[in-house]
Write an enzyme that holds these catalytic residues in place. Structure first.
Site, PDB file in Angstrom:
ATOM      1  N   THR A   1      49.074 -31.002 -71.391  1.00 20.79           N
ATOM      2  CA  THR A   1      49.202 -29.601 -70.983  1.00 20.79           C
ATOM      3  C   THR A   1      48.990 -28.646 -72.159  1.00 20.79           C
ATOM      4  OG1 THR A   1      50.869 -27.995 -70.261  1.00 20.79           O
ATOM      5  CG2 THR A   1      51.707 -29.970 -71.278  1.00 20.79           C
ATOM      6  N   ASP A   2      48.621 -27.416 -71.835  1.00 19.50           N
ATOM      7  CA  ASP A   2      48.503 -26.373 -72.869  1.00 19.50           C
ATOM      8  C   ASP A   2      49.861 -25.987 -73.451  1.00 19.50           C
ATOM      9  OD1 ASP A   2      49.496 -25.112 -70.597  1.00 19.50           O
ATOM     10  OD2 ASP A   2      48.120 -23.411 -70.663  1.00 19.50           O
ATOM     11  N   GLU A   3      50.942 -26.356 -72.730  1.00 20.22           N
ATOM     12  CA  GLU A   3      52.263 -25.865 -73.146  1.00 20.22           C
ATOM     13  C   GLU A   3      52.710 -26.457 -74.482  1.00 20.22           C
ATOM     14  OE1 GLU A   3      55.104 -25.440 -69.989  1.00 20.22           O
ATOM     15  OE2 GLU A   3      53.523 -25.392 -68.483  1.00 20.22           O
TER      16      GLU A   3
ATOM     17  N   TYR B   1      60.311 -29.808 -71.489  1.00 19.70           N
ATOM     18  CA  TYR B   1      59.088 -30.374 -70.893  1.00 19.70           C
ATOM     19  C   TYR B   1      57.966 -30.445 -71.928  1.00 19.70           C
ATOM     20  CZ  TYR B   1      54.582 -30.278 -68.434  1.00 19.70           C
ATOM     21  OH  TYR B   1      53.282 -30.516 -68.035  1.00 19.70           O
TER      22      TYR B   1
ATOM     23  N   LYS C   1      56.068 -33.718 -73.700  1.00 17.30           N
ATOM     24  CA  LYS C   1      54.618 -33.935 -73.602  1.00 17.30           C
ATOM     25  C   LYS C   1      53.991 -33.935 -75.003  1.00 17.30           C
ATOM     26  CE  LYS C   1      52.228 -34.132 -70.420  1.00 17.30           C
ATOM     27  NZ  LYS C   1      51.767 -35.261 -69.571  1.00 17.30           N
TER      28      LYS C   1
ATOM     29  N   PRO D   1      60.566 -15.045 -55.658  1.00 15.15           N
ATOM     30  CA  PRO D   1      61.227 -14.817 -56.948  1.00 15.15           C
ATOM     31  C   PRO D   1      60.255 -14.677 -58.115  1.00 15.15           C
ATOM     32  CG  PRO D   1      61.410 -17.143 -56.302  1.00 15.15           C
ATOM     33  CD  PRO D   1      60.632 -16.455 -55.219  1.00 15.15           C
TER      34      PRO D   1
ATOM     35  N   ASN E   1      51.972 -12.772 -64.215  1.00 17.46           N
ATOM     36  CA  ASN E   1      52.545 -13.362 -62.998  1.00 17.46           C
ATOM     37  C   ASN E   1      52.569 -12.351 -61.858  1.00 17.46           C
ATOM     38  OD1 ASN E   1      52.916 -15.766 -64.323  1.00 17.46           O
ATOM     39  ND2 ASN E   1      55.064 -15.370 -64.840  1.00 17.46           N
TER      40      ASN E   1
HETATM   41  P1  NAD Z   1      53.677 -33.756 -60.341  1.00 19.54           P
HETATM   42  O1  NAD Z   1      55.092 -33.520 -60.743  1.00 19.54           O
HETATM   43  O2  NAD Z   1      53.136 -33.097 -59.124  1.00 19.54           O
HETATM   44  O3  NAD Z   1      53.430 -35.322 -60.143  1.00 19.54           O
HETATM   45  C1  NAD Z   1      53.898 -36.262 -61.060  1.00 19.54           C
HETATM   46  C2  NAD Z   1      53.752 -37.647 -60.420  1.00 19.54           C
HETATM   47  O4  NAD Z   1      54.199 -38.617 -61.380  1.00 19.54           O
HETATM   48  C3  NAD Z   1      54.604 -37.832 -59.166  1.00 19.54           C
HETATM   49  O5  NAD Z   1      53.857 -38.515 -58.181  1.00 19.54           O
HETATM   50  C4  NAD Z   1      55.780 -38.677 -59.640  1.00 19.54           C
HETATM   51  O6  NAD Z   1      56.305 -39.515 -58.623  1.00 19.54           O
HETATM   52  C5  NAD Z   1      55.123 -39.476 -60.752  1.00 19.54           C
HETATM   53  N1  NAD Z   1      56.089 -39.909 -61.781  1.00 19.54           N
HETATM   54  C6  NAD Z   1      56.988 -39.145 -62.453  1.00 19.54           C
HETATM   55  N2  NAD Z   1      57.666 -39.897 -63.326  1.00 19.54           N
HETATM   56  C7  NAD Z   1      57.177 -41.158 -63.216  1.00 19.54           C
HETATM   57  C8  NAD Z   1      57.472 -42.381 -63.859  1.00 19.54           C
HETATM   58  N3  NAD Z   1      58.417 -42.446 -64.805  1.00 19.54           N
HETATM   59  N4  NAD Z   1      56.774 -43.477 -63.513  1.00 19.54           N
HETATM   60  C9  NAD Z   1      55.815 -43.421 -62.554  1.00 19.54           C
HETATM   61  N5  NAD Z   1      55.501 -42.295 -61.898  1.00 19.54           N
HETATM   62  C10 NAD Z   1      56.172 -41.173 -62.232  1.00 19.54           C
HETATM   63  O7  NAD Z   1      52.812 -33.388 -61.627  1.00 19.54           O
HETATM   64  P2  NAD Z   1      51.344 -32.785 -61.729  1.00 19.54           P
HETATM   65  O8  NAD Z   1      51.417 -31.320 -61.650  1.00 19.54           O
HETATM   66  O9  NAD Z   1      50.451 -33.527 -60.818  1.00 19.54           O
HETATM   67  O10 NAD Z   1      50.983 -33.161 -63.238  1.00 19.54           O
HETATM   68  C11 NAD Z   1      50.323 -34.385 -63.561  1.00 19.54           C
HETATM   69  C12 NAD Z   1      50.067 -34.424 -65.062  1.00 19.54           C
HETATM   70  O11 NAD Z   1      49.274 -33.317 -65.442  1.00 19.54           O
HETATM   71  C13 NAD Z   1      51.354 -34.365 -65.893  1.00 19.54           C
HETATM   72  O12 NAD Z   1      51.205 -35.251 -66.984  1.00 19.54           O
HETATM   73  C14 NAD Z   1      51.401 -32.926 -66.379  1.00 19.54           C
HETATM   74  O13 NAD Z   1      52.054 -32.826 -67.622  1.00 19.54           O
HETATM   75  C15 NAD Z   1      49.923 -32.610 -66.502  1.00 19.54           C
HETATM   76  N6  NAD Z   1      49.552 -31.193 -66.343  1.00 19.54           N
HETATM   77  C16 NAD Z   1      49.950 -30.493 -65.234  1.00 19.54           C
HETATM   78  C17 NAD Z   1      49.541 -29.160 -65.083  1.00 19.54           C
HETATM   79  C18 NAD Z   1      49.917 -28.363 -63.860  1.00 19.54           C
HETATM   80  O14 NAD Z   1      49.636 -27.161 -63.798  1.00 19.54           O
HETATM   81  N7  NAD Z   1      50.530 -28.958 -62.838  1.00 19.54           N
HETATM   82  C19 NAD Z   1      48.754 -28.543 -66.077  1.00 19.54           C
HETATM   83  C20 NAD Z   1      48.378 -29.291 -67.181  1.00 19.54           C
HETATM   84  C21 NAD Z   1      48.771 -30.607 -67.310  1.00 19.54           C
HETATM   85  P1  TYD Z   2      55.304 -22.571 -63.198  1.00 15.75           P
HETATM   86  O1  TYD Z   2      54.496 -22.691 -61.953  1.00 15.75           O
HETATM   87  O2  TYD Z   2      56.685 -23.172 -63.211  1.00 15.75           O
HETATM   88  O3  TYD Z   2      54.408 -23.165 -64.378  1.00 15.75           O
HETATM   89  P2  TYD Z   2      54.666 -23.116 -65.992  1.00 15.75           P
HETATM   90  O4  TYD Z   2      56.054 -22.757 -66.279  1.00 15.75           O
HETATM   91  O5  TYD Z   2      54.364 -24.547 -66.350  1.00 15.75           O
HETATM   92  O6  TYD Z   2      53.667 -22.131 -66.510  1.00 15.75           O
HETATM   93  O7  TYD Z   2      55.446 -21.053 -63.565  1.00 15.75           O
HETATM   94  C1  TYD Z   2      54.303 -20.237 -63.772  1.00 15.75           C
HETATM   95  C2  TYD Z   2      54.797 -18.872 -64.238  1.00 15.75           C
HETATM   96  O8  TYD Z   2      55.482 -18.240 -63.139  1.00 15.75           O
HETATM   97  C3  TYD Z   2      55.806 -18.945 -65.353  1.00 15.75           C
HETATM   98  O9  TYD Z   2      55.608 -17.825 -66.213  1.00 15.75           O
HETATM   99  C4  TYD Z   2      57.151 -18.868 -64.653  1.00 15.75           C
HETATM  100  C5  TYD Z   2      56.850 -17.979 -63.469  1.00 15.75           C
HETATM  101  N1  TYD Z   2      57.602 -18.246 -62.220  1.00 15.75           N
HETATM  102  C6  TYD Z   2      58.179 -17.196 -61.537  1.00 15.75           C
HETATM  103  O10 TYD Z   2      58.133 -16.042 -61.958  1.00 15.75           O
HETATM  104  N2  TYD Z   2      58.819 -17.470 -60.350  1.00 15.75           N
HETATM  105  C7  TYD Z   2      58.905 -18.730 -59.838  1.00 15.75           C
HETATM  106  O11 TYD Z   2      59.500 -18.928 -58.760  1.00 15.75           O
HETATM  107  C8  TYD Z   2      58.294 -19.804 -60.565  1.00 15.75           C
HETATM  108  C9  TYD Z   2      58.370 -21.215 -60.050  1.00 15.75           C
HETATM  109  C10 TYD Z   2      57.652 -19.519 -61.750  1.00 15.75           C
END
Ligand code: NAD
Ligand code: TYD
Length: 353
Positions: free
Chosen positions: A135-137, A160, A164, A215, A259
């Site tokens: 992730t970019d975070e 988090y 990562k 929210p 946001n």
């Molecule tokens: P998600 O929370 O929707 O899904 C995570 C999946 O991993 C779930 O199916 C969960 O059951 C499984 N899981 C969690 N812990 C586990 C473990 N210990 N063993 C086996 N399975 C496990 O997450 P996502 O949004 O699909 O993100 C997937 C990846 O992409 C993550 O590594 C996250 O850091 C990265 N990522 C997400 C975003 C985003 O915007 N969602 C952006 C950049 C990177």
């Molecule tokens: P989120 O979807 O949790 O992603 P991340 O924290 O990984 O960027 O949140 C996106 C942005 O939206 C973040 O600045 C937090 C804000 N946010 C709200 O304002 N309200 C909400 O209910 C949620 C879930 C997030």
């Protein structure tokens, strides 16, 4: 070029992992995909109904930190490739329970690296690849200017992003120390089908459809860069095959918004899709207590990925949000199924709404 043969996908029942499998399983029928997922609250086999009968796909329930299971799976399937999505992924949950994030994200990644190292140690064919999705975070929080790139120093600020960042460091350590053939990418905020309704975009859609308060943390002026999940999955498939071993690629959507701006745009799209006068749902916006340590701004400079591998996002933000709202409207059953009692309790404790 890396030619996958037998692929271990972790976390394939989650949001991005399921979109990835739905894209690649039918597209690459010569490749077998084994999906290892713990089926946490965020993982759902309903997401994968369209491919569950595919000849080149299998599911295994288990945790990535289960070393014995990993060794058995590597022995059974002779994986050429790992695509590692599995993680706890929600910042707010990491603030409540950091250890769960260390276990899945950090320990789980190291267990997977160990299993790959053991299985591939005598390989001389150069046909393996370990792809770590990040992730970019991990780069921390930007001010009003600038953008993250591959060389930006790490500065994680939430449990988090710290978990990562640690996993990214281990992946690179295995490349330098053991020569494990790794590749990494760091992506901005995704949105699209199958996203669990705890992240901003699906929270807004789910609440707007029920005309419940939406929210917004703090002032709503925090900035995120939004990428349609299908575009992220296309980037992953490109990097997996054509990326340089040992390299990192930053992925972004070219769609920076506050946001408040993204929520207003999304609520207008919901109004349009549900036949209400556009603007009606904006009254649902409710400012709530800010997230502790809330990162102010993320932005991505993905010049390297664009120039080296030709990838570029194909969805403009409004178009991607339209597709996403249409998907949630068609899949009300999915939304109702995942918003179970444990989710309702979490949501109430999180927002007091
Ligand atoms: P998600 O929370 O929707 O899904 C995570 C999946 O991993 C779930 O199916 C969960 O059951 C499984 N899981 C969690 N812990 C586990 C473990 N210990 N063993 C086996 N399975 C496990 O997450 P996502 O949004 O699909 O993100 C997937 C990846 O992409 C993550 O590594 C996250 O850091 C990265 N990522 C997400 C975003 C985003 O915007 N969602 C952006 C950049 C990177
Ligand atoms: P989120 O979807 O949790 O992603 P991340 O924290 O990984 O960027 O949140 C996106 C942005 O939206 C973040 O600045 C937090 C804000 N946010 C709200 O304002 N309200 C909400 O209910 C949620 C879930 C997030």
């Amino acid at each position: 070029m890396h030619q996958p043969g037998s692929v271990l996908v972790t976390g394939g029942a989650g949001f991005i992992g399921s979109n990835y499998l739905l894209q690649v399983v039918p597209a690459h029928t010569e490749v077998t995909f084994v999906n290892l997922d713990a089926l946490s609250y965020a993982g759902n086999l309903m997401n994968l109904a369209a491919i569950e009968q595919a000849q080149n796909y299998a599911f295994v329930k288990g945790e990535v930190q289960d070393v014995e299971l990993l060794h058995a799976l590597f022995a059974q399937h002779a994986f050429t490739t790992v695509v590692h999505f599995a993680a706890e992924s929600h910042v707010d949950r990491s603030i409540r329970d950091p250890l769960a994030f260390v276990r899945s994200n950090t320990l789980g990644t190291v267990a997977l690296l160990e299993a790959a190292r053991a299985a591939w140690k005598d390989d001389t064919t150069n046909r393996h690849r370990f792809y770590h999705i990040s992730t970019d975070e991990v780069f921390g929080s930007l001010g009003d200017n600038g953008a993250f790139r591959e060389t930006t120093p790490y500065d994680p600020r939430s449990p988090y992003s710290a978990s990562k960042a640690a996993s990214d460091h281990f992946v690179r350590a295995y490349y330098h120390t053991y020569g494990l053939p790794v590749v990494l990418s760091n992506c901005s905020n995704n949105y699209g089908p199958f996203q669990f309704p705890e992240k901003l975009i699906p929270v807004v859609i789910a609440n707007a459809l029920q005309q419940k308060p939406v929210p917004i943390y703090g002032t709503g002026l925090n900035v995120r860069d939004w990428l349609y999940v299908g575009d992220h999955c296309a980037a992953i498939d490109t990097i997996l095959r054509w990326g340089t071993t040992g390299d990192t690629y930053v992925i972004g959507g070219d769609s920076e918004r506050t946001n408040l701006d993204v929520v207003r745009m999304l609520l207008d799209v919901v109004d349009e899709a549900t036949g209400q006068p556009v603007g009606t749902s904006r009254q649902l916006i409710t400012f709530v207590t800010d997230r502790p340590g809330h990162d102010y701004r993320y932005a991505m400079d993905f010049t390297k990925l664009h120039q080296a591998l030709g990838w570029t996002p194909s969805h403009a933000l409004e178009e991607g949000l339209r597709e996403t709202v249409a998907w949630y409207l068609r899949n009300g059953d999915w939304l109702n199924a995942v918003m179970d009692q444990s989710y309702q309790t979490y949501y109430h404790e999180q927002y007091g709404l």
